[in-house]
Design a protein around this motif. Structure first.
Motif, PDB file in Angstrom:
ATOM      1  N   UNK A  80       0.832  -1.218   0.000  1.00 15.44           N
ATOM      2  CA  UNK A  80       0.000   0.000   0.000  1.00 15.44           C
ATOM      3  C   UNK A  80       0.858   1.255   0.000  1.00 15.44           C
ATOM      4  N   UNK A  81       1.941   1.246   0.783  1.00 17.30           N
ATOM      5  CA  UNK A  81       2.803   2.422   0.878  1.00 17.30           C
ATOM      6  C   UNK A  81       3.992   2.375  -0.093  1.00 17.30           C
ATOM      7  N   UNK A  82       4.007   1.370  -0.966  1.00 16.95           N
ATOM      8  CA  UNK A  82       5.056   1.238  -1.983  1.00 16.95           C
ATOM      9  C   UNK A  82       6.445   1.102  -1.363  1.00 16.95           C
ATOM     10  N   UNK A  83       6.496   0.441  -0.241  1.00 21.31           N
ATOM     11  CA  UNK A  83       7.759   0.202   0.455  1.00 21.31           C
ATOM     12  C   UNK A  83       8.186  -1.235   0.179  1.00 21.31           C
ATOM     13  N   UNK A  84       8.742  -1.463  -1.013  1.00 19.34           N
ATOM     14  CA  UNK A  84       8.981  -2.833  -1.466  1.00 19.34           C
ATOM     15  C   UNK A  84      10.413  -3.117  -1.897  1.00 19.34           C
ATOM     16  N   UNK A  85      11.227  -2.084  -2.092  1.00 12.32           N
ATOM     17  CA  UNK A  85      12.533  -2.327  -2.716  1.00 12.32           C
ATOM     18  C   UNK A  85      13.682  -1.665  -1.955  1.00 12.32           C
ATOM     19  N   UNK A  86      13.587  -1.606  -0.639  1.00 14.48           N
ATOM     20  CA  UNK A  86      14.665  -1.006   0.157  1.00 14.48           C
ATOM     21  C   UNK A  86      15.936  -1.853   0.031  1.00 14.48           C
ATOM     22  N   UNK A  87      15.849  -3.103   0.401  1.00 18.98           N
ATOM     23  CA  UNK A  87      16.904  -4.104   0.155  1.00 18.98           C
ATOM     24  C   UNK A  87      18.312  -3.632   0.510  1.00 18.98           C
ATOM     25  N   UNK A  88      18.529  -3.383   1.778  1.00 19.21           N
ATOM     26  CA  UNK A  88      19.872  -2.984   2.204  1.00 19.21           C
ATOM     27  C   UNK A  88      20.088  -3.302   3.684  1.00 19.21           C
ATOM     28  N   UNK A  89      21.354  -3.300   4.061  1.00 19.46           N
ATOM     29  CA  UNK A  89      21.713  -3.518   5.457  1.00 19.46           C
ATOM     30  C   UNK A  89      21.616  -2.206   6.235  1.00 19.46           C
ATOM     31  N   UNK A  90      21.092  -2.282   7.449  1.00 21.66           N
ATOM     32  CA  UNK A  90      21.006  -1.095   8.296  1.00 21.66           C
ATOM     33  C   UNK A  90      21.295  -1.473   9.741  1.00 21.66           C
ATOM     34  N   UNK A  91      21.726  -0.476  10.493  1.00 21.77           N
ATOM     35  CA  UNK A  91      21.935  -0.667  11.929  1.00 21.77           C
ATOM     36  C   UNK A  91      21.103   0.334  12.727  1.00 21.77           C
ATOM     37  N   UNK A  92      20.217   1.074  12.033  1.00 22.09           N
ATOM     38  CA  UNK A  92      19.441   2.122  12.704  1.00 22.09           C
ATOM     39  C   UNK A  92      17.989   1.711  12.954  1.00 22.09           C
ATOM     40  N   UNK A  93      17.754   0.424  13.068  1.00 17.86           N
ATOM     41  CA  UNK A  93      16.396  -0.036  13.308  1.00 17.86           C
ATOM     42  C   UNK A  93      16.119  -0.248  14.775  1.00 17.86           C
ATOM     43  N   UNK A  94      14.872  -0.636  15.126  1.00 18.64           N
ATOM     44  CA  UNK A  94      13.735  -0.784  14.210  1.00 18.64           C
ATOM     45  C   UNK A  94      13.163   0.571  13.790  1.00 18.64           C
ATOM     46  N   UNK A  95      12.445   0.573  12.669  1.00 18.19           N
ATOM     47  CA  UNK A  95      11.814   1.787  12.157  1.00 18.19           C
ATOM     48  C   UNK A  95      10.306   1.546  12.114  1.00 18.19           C
ATOM     49  N   UNK A  96       9.634   2.102  13.088  1.00 14.72           N
ATOM     50  CA  UNK A  96       8.204   1.854  13.274  1.00 14.72           C
ATOM     51  C   UNK A  96       7.383   3.041  12.790  1.00 14.72           C
ATOM     52  N   UNK A  97       6.306   2.760  12.057  1.00 11.36           N
ATOM     53  CA  UNK A  97       5.378   3.792  11.586  1.00 11.36           C
ATOM     54  C   UNK A  97       3.982   3.482  12.115  1.00 11.36           C
ATOM     55  N   UNK A  98       3.198   4.521  12.321  1.00  7.58           N
ATOM     56  CA  UNK A  98       1.821   4.340  12.774  1.00  7.58           C
ATOM     57  C   UNK A  98       0.965   3.820  11.629  1.00  7.58           C
ATOM     58  N   UNK A  99       0.233   2.772  11.902  1.00  8.36           N
ATOM     59  CA  UNK A  99      -0.659   2.177  10.911  1.00  8.36           C
ATOM     60  C   UNK A  99      -2.022   2.872  10.954  1.00  8.36           C
ATOM     61  N   UNK A 100      -2.019   4.175  10.895  1.00  8.74           N
ATOM     62  CA  UNK A 100      -3.248   4.961  10.922  1.00  8.74           C
ATOM     63  C   UNK A 100      -2.848   6.414  10.716  1.00  8.74           C
ATOM     64  N   UNK A 101      -3.706   7.182  10.117  1.00  8.11           N
ATOM     65  CA  UNK A 101      -3.444   8.606   9.969  1.00  8.11           C
ATOM     66  C   UNK A 101      -4.193   9.372  11.052  1.00  8.11           C
ATOM     67  N   UNK A 102      -3.618  10.485  11.465  1.00  9.56           N
ATOM     68  CA  UNK A 102      -4.263  11.338  12.457  1.00  9.56           C
ATOM     69  C   UNK A 102      -5.068  12.402  11.713  1.00  9.56           C
ATOM     70  N   UNK A 103      -6.361  12.433  11.956  1.00  5.24           N
ATOM     71  CA  UNK A 103      -7.215  13.378  11.268  1.00  5.24           C
ATOM     72  C   UNK A 103      -7.236  14.742  11.958  1.00  5.24           C
ATOM     73  N   UNK A 104      -7.060  14.708  13.293  1.00  2.00           N
ATOM     74  CA  UNK A 104      -7.138  15.967  14.040  1.00  2.00           C
ATOM     75  C   UNK A 104      -6.619  15.743  15.453  1.00  2.00           C
ATOM     76  N   UNK A 105      -5.971  16.777  16.006  1.00  2.00           N
ATOM     77  CA  UNK A 105      -5.562  16.750  17.409  1.00  2.00           C
ATOM     78  C   UNK A 105      -6.115  18.007  18.073  1.00  2.00           C
ATOM     79  N   UNK A 106      -6.758  17.824  19.213  1.00  2.00           N
ATOM     80  CA  UNK A 106      -7.324  18.956  19.952  1.00  2.00           C
ATOM     81  C   UNK A 106      -6.749  18.975  21.368  1.00  2.00           C
ATOM     82  N   UNK A 107      -6.462  20.166  21.853  1.00  2.00           N
ATOM     83  CA  UNK A 107      -5.996  20.341  23.231  1.00  2.00           C
ATOM     84  C   UNK A 107      -6.892  21.385  23.892  1.00  2.00           C
ATOM     85  N   UNK A 108      -7.615  20.968  24.943  1.00  2.00           N
ATOM     86  CA  UNK A 108      -8.542  21.858  25.642  1.00  2.00           C
ATOM     87  C   UNK A 108      -7.962  22.254  26.993  1.00  2.00           C
ATOM     88  N   UNK A 109      -8.031  23.536  27.292  1.00  2.00           N
ATOM     89  CA  UNK A 109      -7.566  24.012  28.583  1.00  2.00           C
ATOM     90  C   UNK A 109      -8.703  23.963  29.598  1.00  2.00           C
TER      91      UNK A 109
END
Length: 221
Positions: A80-109
């Protein structure tokens, strides 16, 4: 042995040697402690709750929930996100992404913040949201961009990740278009202090596609 068989045997031997060389070369090129990743994102987090912590000049939000690191759901998200061809060695993992989009954030005083923001009002226009996105990096075909280390002062753990891009937006501008493939950590920074300093109570509401997450925090100015 016929000529055809000799040619076939020669081709097989060359192929085996090439394969052996490539394998040994691959191992040789692998940095110490590195892991090979076919995809850039190594895990997708489904947000269920948040952990709130106070900083000197703001509030740090960390999403918690179920983590998908393999299987059909992981493969489907990678497609879905076209993340299919990275194919490399890394030492900076893990790399976690949110499986949802944020539509709005509200902060009430809860208390009176200033003349324009009495008790019970949304103060999102007074807050800047800083967050990490992997979206542009993946969609560009994993092209490296220059970084300013000073921008990552509140989120230093992401500085060393090549595809981690720091974004800043007024909280009122956060939506499902600019929060695709973001890391599970946000920093909310106050652009203005209240008229009367002291302890203030805030109620936070995160509107996601599948749910709402609510929590509160006391913050002292």
């Amino acid at each position: 042995m016929t000529k055809a068989m000799k040619v076939f045997t020669y081709i097989m031997m060359v192929g085996a040697l090439c394969c052996l060389f490539c394998c040994s070369k691959e191992k040789e090129d692998a940095p110490t402690g590195a892991t090979f990743n076919k995809t850039f994102v190594t895990g997708y987090l489904t947000p269920e709750s948040i952990i709130i912590s106070k900083m000197n000049s703001g509030i740090k939000i960390t999403f918690k929930g179920d983590l998908i690191t393999s299987g059909r759901s992981f493969d489907a998200l990678s497609i879905y996100y076209n993340d299919l061809s990275y194919n490399r060695y890394t030492i900076d993992g893990p790399r976690t992404a949110i499986n949802d989009s944020i539509y709005k954030i509200e902060v009430y005083t809860v208390e009176n913040f200033d003349a324009s923001h009495p008790a019970g009002s949304d103060i999102s226009d007074l807050i800047e949201c800083r967050y990490i996105s992997y979206y542009d990096y993946i969609q560009s075909g994993y092209k490296k961009e220059d970084k300013d280390v000073g921008q990552y002062i509140d989120m230093t753990e992401y500085w060393g990740i090549e595809g981690a891009k720091m974004l800043k937006d007024e909280l009122t501008k956060i939506n499902n278009r600019n929060t695709k493939l973001i890391a599970p950590t946000l920093v909310l920074k106050f652009k203005k202090e209240p008229e009367n300093k002291g302890k203030f109570q805030f109620n936070l509401v995160f509107h996601l596609e599948e749910k709402e997450i609510k929590d509160s925090i006391e913050y002292e100015f």
